[in-house]
Write a protein that holds these residues in place. Sequence first.
Motif, short mmCIF file in Angstrom:
data_model
loop_
_atom_site.label_atom_id
_atom_site.label_comp_id
_atom_site.label_asym_id
_atom_site.label_seq_id
_atom_site.Cartn_x
_atom_site.Cartn_y
_atom_site.Cartn_z
N LYS A 286 18.31 -8.22 17.64
CA LYS A 286 18.28 -7.29 16.80
C LYS A 286 16.82 -6.53 17.09
O LYS A 286 16.59 -5.40 17.05
CB LYS A 286 18.62 -7.72 15.47
CG LYS A 286 18.36 -6.48 14.42
CD LYS A 286 18.92 -6.91 13.18
CE LYS A 286 17.89 -7.68 12.49
NZ LYS A 286 17.91 -7.93 11.18
N HIS B 145 18.54 6.36 11.84
CA HIS B 145 19.16 5.76 10.78
C HIS B 145 18.78 6.69 9.69
O HIS B 145 19.15 6.29 8.43
CB HIS B 145 18.68 4.30 10.45
CG HIS B 145 18.98 3.16 11.15
ND1 HIS B 145 18.18 2.86 12.36
CD2 HIS B 145 20.29 2.67 11.57
CE1 HIS B 145 18.97 1.88 13.16
NE2 HIS B 145 20.19 1.80 12.87
N THR C 183 23.31 8.48 7.94
CA THR C 183 23.24 7.21 8.73
C THR C 183 22.84 6.08 8.43
O THR C 183 22.89 4.91 8.62
CB THR C 183 22.91 7.36 10.08
OG1 THR C 183 21.64 8.10 10.21
CG2 THR C 183 23.77 8.49 11.01
N SER C 184 22.03 6.12 7.15
CA SER C 184 21.33 4.94 6.37
C SER C 184 22.31 4.25 5.56
O SER C 184 22.24 3.12 5.35
CB SER C 184 20.36 5.76 5.46
OG SER C 184 20.82 6.58 4.75
N SER D 149 23.48 -1.87 10.98
CA SER D 149 22.54 -1.05 11.78
C SER D 149 22.79 -1.04 13.37
O SER D 149 23.67 -1.86 13.59
CB SER D 149 21.23 -1.44 11.62
OG SER D 149 20.80 -2.58 12.23
N GLU E 92 21.71 -4.09 14.89
CA GLU E 92 22.61 -5.17 14.61
C GLU E 92 23.84 -5.04 15.39
O GLU E 92 24.44 -6.07 16.21
CB GLU E 92 22.98 -5.38 13.24
CG GLU E 92 22.07 -5.66 12.18
CD GLU E 92 22.25 -5.61 10.76
OE1 GLU E 92 22.08 -6.54 10.16
OE2 GLU E 92 22.84 -4.54 10.55
N THR F 204 28.98 4.62 16.09
CA THR F 204 28.69 3.88 15.19
C THR F 204 29.28 3.87 13.95
O THR F 204 29.21 3.24 12.71
CB THR F 204 27.04 4.01 14.95
OG1 THR F 204 26.66 5.39 14.52
CG2 THR F 204 26.31 3.75 16.04
#
Length: 284
Positions: free
Chosen positions: A141, A201, A219-220, A225, A228, A247
Amino acid sequence: MLVRFSKDKTSPLRTGLLVGDRVHDISARYPTVARFVAAHPDGWDAKALDLSGAESHAAASVHLGPPVDDGASVYLVGANYKKHAEEAGLDVPASPVIFMKPTTALVGPHDPIQLPPISSEMDYEGELAVMIGREACRVSKEDAPRYVAGLTVVNDVTARDLQWVMLGKNRIVDWLSSKALDKSTPVGPGVASRTAGADPHKLRLTTDLNGQRMQDGETSMMVFSIWELIAFLSARVTLRPGDILSTGTPVGVGGFRKIFLKAGDRLRIEVEHVGVLDNPVTKA
């Protein structure tokens, strides 16, 4: 912005860089998207590249295709926003749920989304996607940011009436029938370089259907994430330059409100600092 383009819709797609209102043909040096991002895995500054010998075209005069090579791997993530999982009646997954699309499902940023005759419940899902710049196998990560060359936008159009099937007493997802239908999934308008500086993010994502705001998220709000997701995926498969990972989508899809796409609709999906998909909807 890295694009694939043609002078008309019938010609093979070529690799280009969109700078201002001009598309520069870089296909002689970089015949594929994969070759370009492998040469610029940390991103690029189009204005700093030597484009003096490249033929250029007015952007308005060319056709943009999906900025993904034919045969690249296209990975997507299910239920990666908590409120979207809730609207779908699902628990938030304990680990990422990954599926794939063939590149035959992809269309360009202005191409029509084609509604197939086998589904009457096609639904939109606006998403941020990342493009891999380095071969990634068992990446941590912490190291994952090094493997993203750029960002793009995906509309993961889904056939809700084909999404679930019974296997004995268990209900399972039919990923192929619901997610991989021909010419159903817009991608683009191009790949924005990571060097543009936007935090992936902290990007606002919106979807408008016929001018009405349907999705408005950030996207937060992802469950897992991007880093990840790359660590999880690369522990299982080797990611290659030019592959993309989409995502997940925030709350506000139409299907769970019985709002389904129909011929004549228009979808506009925007991820700030990345780009806009603006697609009409037609019957296949």
